[in-house]
Enzyme design. Sequence first.
Site, short mmCIF file in Angstrom:
data_model
loop_
_atom_site.label_atom_id
_atom_site.label_comp_id
_atom_site.label_asym_id
_atom_site.label_seq_id
_atom_site.Cartn_x
_atom_site.Cartn_y
_atom_site.Cartn_z
N GLU A 20 13.96 -5.46 14.89
CA GLU A 20 13.20 -6.67 14.56
C GLU A 20 14.08 -7.74 13.89
OE1 GLU A 20 10.53 -6.95 15.88
OE2 GLU A 20 9.26 -5.17 15.76
N HIS A 55 9.23 -6.48 6.30
CA HIS A 55 8.30 -6.22 7.40
C HIS A 55 7.83 -4.78 7.30
CE1 HIS A 55 6.51 -5.48 11.24
NE2 HIS A 55 7.55 -4.80 11.72
N HIS A 104 4.51 -1.74 8.44
CA HIS A 104 3.32 -1.35 9.19
C HIS A 104 2.30 -0.79 8.19
CE1 HIS A 104 6.01 -0.62 13.01
NE2 HIS A 104 6.07 -1.85 12.55
N TYR A 111 -9.94 -15.64 -3.62
CA TYR A 111 -8.96 -16.70 -3.91
C TYR A 111 -7.52 -16.22 -3.82
CZ TYR A 111 -8.11 -14.96 -8.67
OH TYR A 111 -7.73 -14.21 -9.76
N HIS A 151 0.40 -4.56 15.27
CA HIS A 151 1.77 -4.27 14.82
C HIS A 151 1.85 -4.02 13.31
CE1 HIS A 151 6.29 -5.40 15.47
NE2 HIS A 151 6.15 -4.58 14.44
N TYR A 203 1.17 -20.25 -10.74
CA TYR A 203 0.68 -18.87 -10.88
C TYR A 203 1.85 -17.93 -11.16
CZ TYR A 203 -1.58 -14.43 -9.71
OH TYR A 203 -2.06 -13.16 -9.75
#
Length: 232
Positions: free
Chosen positions: A75, A94, A96, A115, A157, A210
Site C-alpha cells: 500500500e 493504515h 483493517h 461531534y 478494506h 482541541y
Amino acid sequence: MTTVENQLRRKVIETARALQSTGLTHGTSGNVSARYKNGMLITPSGIPYEDLQLEKIVFMDLDCGYYGDYLPSSEWRMHMDIYRHYVEAEAVVHSHSPRATACSTHNMGIPAFHYMVAVAGGDEIKCAKYATFGTKALSDAMIAALEDRKACLLAHHGQIAYGPSLDKAFWLAGEVEALADQYLSALVLGEPDTLPPSEMSEILRKFKSYGKQLDALDGDDAGAFEMPLRRE
C-alpha cells in the site's frame, strides 16, 4: 544511518506493533510510514511486526522509488500520495480495524452522529469508493474521500489516517475506530440523528484548539473555547 533516522525507524516499528497489540489490525495487515527527508520510511511487505528490525524499514522517495533489499508495503502508493498532497502530513497509519472495516463493507462512512467526528477534520468521515488494494485507483479514491480531512474509510478494506507525528496518526486511527464502534452500536436502535451543518461548523472551529495547551495556541485558536480565568 543517522541517529535521527534510526530513532524514526524505531518509532515506525513501535507504532506498527501497537496496531496489533491494541487490536487495530490483525496479522501483517495494515502499514505505517513516516515522512523522512525527501521521501518516507515505511513498513515492509509481508514481514510480521514482531520480526521487524531497523534495516527492514524501507526508505522510499516520493517518485515511486525504493532503496535497499526489502520491498515496501503493497500500500506504499496511498502513503506516498498523502505526503504529496498534504504538506502537514508527517506520518500515516493504515489499518483493517474491525468496526471501521465493518462500516466500509457497506460503503458507509461515519456521519455527524457525534461531534467527535470532527476530529478527522470534516463534518463526516467519508468512505472511499472501492478499488483493488495496492493500486493507483485505490489511492485516487482515498485522496478524493480525504478532501482536506485527515482520515477516511476505504470500501471493503479498512481505514487510513495521517497526522503531524506517528503518535498523532495512531491516535486518530484509534478515534476513527471508536467512532465506528459507537455508530454501529447506535444503528442497533435505528439511524441516529445527525448534528446540523451549522453546529458542525462551530465544532470544527472549536477543534482548532482541541487538545492544545497554551504554548500551542495561536490567536485564532485561542478564541475557539471560552477560556477559564488563570489564578496565580
